[in-house]
Design a protein around this motif. Structure first.
Motif, mmCIF file in Angstrom:
data_model
loop_
_atom_site.group_PDB
_atom_site.id
_atom_site.type_symbol
_atom_site.label_atom_id
_atom_site.label_comp_id
_atom_site.label_asym_id
_atom_site.label_seq_id
_atom_site.Cartn_x
_atom_site.Cartn_y
_atom_site.Cartn_z
ATOM 1 N N LEU A 35 0.833 -1.192 0.000
ATOM 2 C CA LEU A 35 0.000 0.000 0.000
ATOM 3 C C LEU A 35 0.872 1.248 0.000
ATOM 4 N N HIS A 36 0.353 2.303 -0.610
ATOM 5 C CA HIS A 36 1.089 3.561 -0.690
ATOM 6 C C HIS A 36 1.144 4.250 0.671
ATOM 7 N N GLU A 37 2.165 5.034 0.852
ATOM 8 C CA GLU A 37 2.385 5.739 2.109
ATOM 9 C C GLU A 37 1.239 6.700 2.427
ATOM 10 N N GLY A 38 0.775 6.623 3.677
ATOM 11 C CA GLY A 38 -0.196 7.571 4.196
ATOM 12 C C GLY A 38 -1.648 7.328 3.836
ATOM 13 N N ILE A 39 -1.955 6.293 3.059
ATOM 14 C CA ILE A 39 -3.359 6.072 2.708
ATOM 15 C C ILE A 39 -4.096 5.458 3.890
ATOM 16 N N HIS A 40 -5.402 5.616 3.882
ATOM 17 C CA HIS A 40 -6.261 4.904 4.837
ATOM 18 C C HIS A 40 -6.953 3.815 4.032
ATOM 19 N N PHE A 41 -6.635 2.567 4.342
ATOM 20 C CA PHE A 41 -7.186 1.416 3.630
ATOM 21 C C PHE A 41 -8.578 1.163 4.185
ATOM 22 N N ASP A 42 -9.567 1.836 3.579
ATOM 23 C CA ASP A 42 -10.931 1.794 4.088
ATOM 24 C C ASP A 42 -11.778 0.799 3.296
ATOM 25 N N TRP A 43 -13.051 0.728 3.649
ATOM 26 C CA TRP A 43 -13.953 -0.249 3.042
ATOM 27 C C TRP A 43 -14.096 -0.024 1.534
ATOM 28 N N ASP A 44 -14.143 1.226 1.088
ATOM 29 C CA ASP A 44 -14.264 1.494 -0.351
ATOM 30 C C ASP A 44 -13.072 0.929 -1.118
ATOM 31 N N LYS A 45 -11.872 1.102 -0.587
ATOM 32 C CA LYS A 45 -10.673 0.574 -1.248
ATOM 33 C C LYS A 45 -10.667 -0.956 -1.211
#
Length: 138
Positions: A35-45
């Motif tokens: 995963l890319h730096e700083g992302i929030h791996f949320d339900w949409d992703k």
């Protein structure tokens, strides 16, 4: 270590899936996520990724998931429960951690999944474990 810089990049047959929030390497029985730096791996992703995996592997897939945590990002650990109820195709996971904070996060996530989740200190350890887990021998 980034998968593309590892010895396994040339040894393992894979397809790269580049999404806006991370890179995913699709093998026959498991995937490696970076995963890319700083992302929030949320339900949409997660839903975007799940749709891509179903498109690649087909319905009825059963795969392992290696989270190669080369970059810091956030994830709500409760999403493991929601993912298993909605999709349920990940049979085991490995988290490759490179620092104490990542190790603690993986330990917390382990509490929210009913599948095996191994914390590994290297990508090589995670790949070896994934290639030899009991879940694939059934």
């Amino acid at each position: 270590m980034n998968f593309e810089k590892s010895n396994y990049f040339k040894l393992l047959n894979h397809k790269k899936l580049a999404l806006s929030f991370g890179d995913f390497y699709l093998m026959d029985r498991f995937i490696i996520s970076e995963l890319h730096e700083g992302i929030h791996f949320d339900w949409d992703k997660i839903q975007v990724l799940a749709a891509e995996l179903i498109r690649h592997y087909g319905y009825g897939l059963k795969i392992g998931y290696i989270s190669n945590r080369i970059n810091p990002y956030s994830l709500d650990p409760h999403l493991w429960t929601q993912f298993n109820q909605e999709f349920g195709f990940i049979i085991a996971s490995a988290a490759v951690v490179y620092d104490d904070i990542s190790y603690m996060n993986a330990t917390l996530e382990k509490q929210f999944t009913s599948n095996s989740l191994k914390r590994c200190s290297s990508l090589e350890e995670a790949i070896y474990w994934m290639q030899n887990i009991e879940e694939f021998k059934i």
